[in-house]
Design an enzyme around this catalytic site. Structure first.
Site, PDB file in Angstrom:
ATOM      1  N   HIS A 144      -0.689 -10.913 -11.705  1.00  8.83           N
ATOM      2  CA  HIS A 144      -1.999 -11.483 -11.395  1.00  8.83           C
ATOM      3  C   HIS A 144      -1.931 -12.980 -11.598  1.00  8.83           C
ATOM      4  O   HIS A 144      -1.246 -13.458 -12.504  1.00  8.83           O
ATOM      5  CB  HIS A 144      -3.078 -10.879 -12.313  1.00  8.83           C
ATOM      6  CG  HIS A 144      -4.454 -11.073 -11.781  1.00  8.83           C
ATOM      7  ND1 HIS A 144      -5.180 -12.203 -12.020  1.00  8.83           N
ATOM      8  CD2 HIS A 144      -5.212 -10.280 -10.987  1.00  8.83           C
ATOM      9  CE1 HIS A 144      -6.341 -12.096 -11.399  1.00  8.83           C
ATOM     10  NE2 HIS A 144      -6.387 -10.941 -10.763  1.00  8.83           N
ATOM     11  N   ASP A 196      -5.485  -2.637  -9.390  1.00  9.38           N
ATOM     12  CA  ASP A 196      -5.098  -1.805  -8.250  1.00  9.38           C
ATOM     13  C   ASP A 196      -4.071  -0.747  -8.607  1.00  9.38           C
ATOM     14  O   ASP A 196      -3.730   0.087  -7.776  1.00  9.38           O
ATOM     15  CB  ASP A 196      -4.542  -2.693  -7.123  1.00  9.38           C
ATOM     16  CG  ASP A 196      -5.630  -3.593  -6.558  1.00  9.38           C
ATOM     17  OD1 ASP A 196      -6.740  -3.091  -6.362  1.00  9.38           O
ATOM     18  OD2 ASP A 196      -5.366  -4.776  -6.336  1.00  9.38           O
TER      19      ASP A 196
END
Ligand code: CMC
Length: 431
Positions: free
Chosen positions: A308, A366
């Site tokens: 991320h 996710d």
């Protein structure tokens, strides 16, 4: 705008500039460079905005090193476990948790806006059956501006509010219709006696011949997925919405732009890509092969659902989702689901691998959402539309915040031009 709390000194050749600094409630101090070009004759260079605050905001805060996500100050795990999606929508839109009467009124308003204009059904029918539901959503949400003229005047706060309610209310209907169309089933109208998440499951899984019995545990898991995706500070799709809105575009056009940006596999499209990757891995004994590929600089393959831009520690949304995945699979009696086994083993192996440790790559939101959605019966192509419908409230809250700031102006980045200097045109026979 924040009060100035300090000054940064910048030396450019023989010029010395004093740049104002601000201290946020949380997070690092910020240097104001808005006058840099006028005073210093230079631009800053920050492709990907790794060190740039593009706006000031009071909605969401992320501490990527601690793995912390706060909405209006409330930690995401508390909201996911104790609150529910529509209450979080209210919090994001209006800044505080609602009183009981305010919540009731808000829920009533959203519920009453769930149907879409009947003529919009024709739009769906214009798409190919095999169109990706995200393609359909980009088109249909953009087309809302052709139907809801009475909520496109962005200078009118009441119209802005009505547009916000319409978007939050209608997005599940649009996502469910995109799904129904893609599988050749008739559209299912919303049922206002159901809560937001149950209604979405109903619109996706009921057929005229048979009602879908919504299991409250699955509805809770669905609601939690919505809550965990509701907002995420100035991510790519939110920044897209803000940039689109900065020109004065109408809210439906701005949200359609956000949906388009979300679709990419580096952003919201990662949930679909992650589940497809887990399926391709197939069994735990193939994990080393895929990890080796993820680490190979000459292979474009990346571990989807990992890494991320902001989190350099566990994504707090992934922690809640991992627990939800266990609950949902147990409820459905598929706790030995091979994908979950692959996911858990992959997570553990990657978390202990020096490559992922050094680069601070952790599972993101996710990583587990796809496993839950698939167990609920959604095809992978619906994963990103579900993300889009959940994130709509975040986009809308950020859009409202931007428009209510009297100092807002069109977003117009500059560039580091590396092309040809001026040169003269030559006729084709002389080249
Ligand atoms: N697998 C393998 N290596 C990775 C991965 C990964 N998933 N993510 C980053 N790296 C490596 C990358 O190769 C780079 O290595 P090096 O420094 O040697 O060149 C380093 O880590 C930093 O990566 P980056 O691409 O510069 O980092 P970024 O902040 O620009 O990208 C990201 C963030 C999310 C796009 C990226 O981690 C990624 O592509 N992850 C997979 C896709 C994904 O799961 N996206 C969902 C993000 S969360 C939900 C959302 O925001 O929508």
């Amino acid at each position: 705008m924040a009060e100035q709390t300090g000054t940064a000194k910048l030396t450019i050749g023989d010029k010395e500039l004093d740049l104002p600094m601000y201290s946020p409630t949380l997070g690092p101090d910020v240097i104001d460079i808005t006058k840099l070009y006028a005073q210093g004759g230079v631009f800053t260079y920050d492709p990907g905005y790794t060190s740039t605050a593009s706006c000031d905001s009071t909605i969401t805060f992320i501490d990527g090193n601690k793995g912390e996500l706060l909405h209006r100050g409330y930690p995401i795990d508390q909201l996911a476990m104790k609150s529910h999606y529509l209450e979080v929508c209210y919090l994001l839109l209006y800044g505080n948790l609602p009183l009981a009467a305010e919540l009731e009124e808000f829920e009533r308003t959203i519920t009453r806006h769930t149907m879409i204009h009947e003529q919009m059904h024709m739009f769906f029918r214009g798409f190919r059956r095999d169109a990706h539901p995200m393609a359909t959503m980009v088109g249909v949400v953009g087309a809302m501006s052709a139907f809801y003229h009475d909520s496109t005047d962005i200078s009118d706060p009441r119209q802005r509010e009505v547009a916000s309610h319409r978007l939050i209310a209608k997005m599940p209907t649009i996502a469910a219709m995109a799904y129904k169309y893609s599988i050749g089933q008739p559209f299912i109208y919303p049922k206002n006696s159901l809560d937001y998440a149950s209604n979405f499951l109903h619109m996706c899984f009921s057929v005229p011949a048979e009602d879908y019995e919504v299991n409250p545990i699955l509805a809770r898991a669905m609601d939690r997925i919505f809550t965990l995706h509701a907002d995420h500070e100035q991510n790519a799709s939110t920044s897209t919405v803000r940039l689109a809105s900065s020109s004065g575009a109408n809210p439906f056009a701005c949200i359609a732009a956000g949906i388009a940006c979300l679709w990419g596999p580096a952003h919201g499209g990662a949930n679909q890509a992650c589940l497809e990757m887990l399926k391709e891995i197939g069994s735990v004994d193939r994990i080393p092969e895929f990890l080796a590929r993820a680490k190979d600089k000459n292979d474009p393959f990346r571990l989807m659902g990992f890494g991320h831009r902001v989190y350099k520690n566990t994504d707090p949304r992934a922690t809640v989702l991992k627990q939800s995945a266990d609950e949902v699979l147990e409820l459905l009696g598929v706790e030995d689901n091979p994908l979950l086994q692959v996911a858990k083993e992959l997570e553990q192996t990657a978390l202990n691998d020096p490559y992922f440790i050094d680069k601070k790559l952790f599972p993101n939101v996710d990583f587990y959402s796809g496993i839950i959605l698939e167990a609920m019966g959604f095809p992978t192509s619906m994963f990103t539309p579900i993300f889009a419908l959940s994130r709509t409230v975040g986009w809308i809250s950020q859009w409202k915040e931007q428009l209510s700031d009297p100092a807002h102006k069109i977003g117009r980045p500059r560039q580091l031009y590396m092309g040809e200097a001026q040169r003269d045109y030559t006729d084709v026979e002389e080249r």
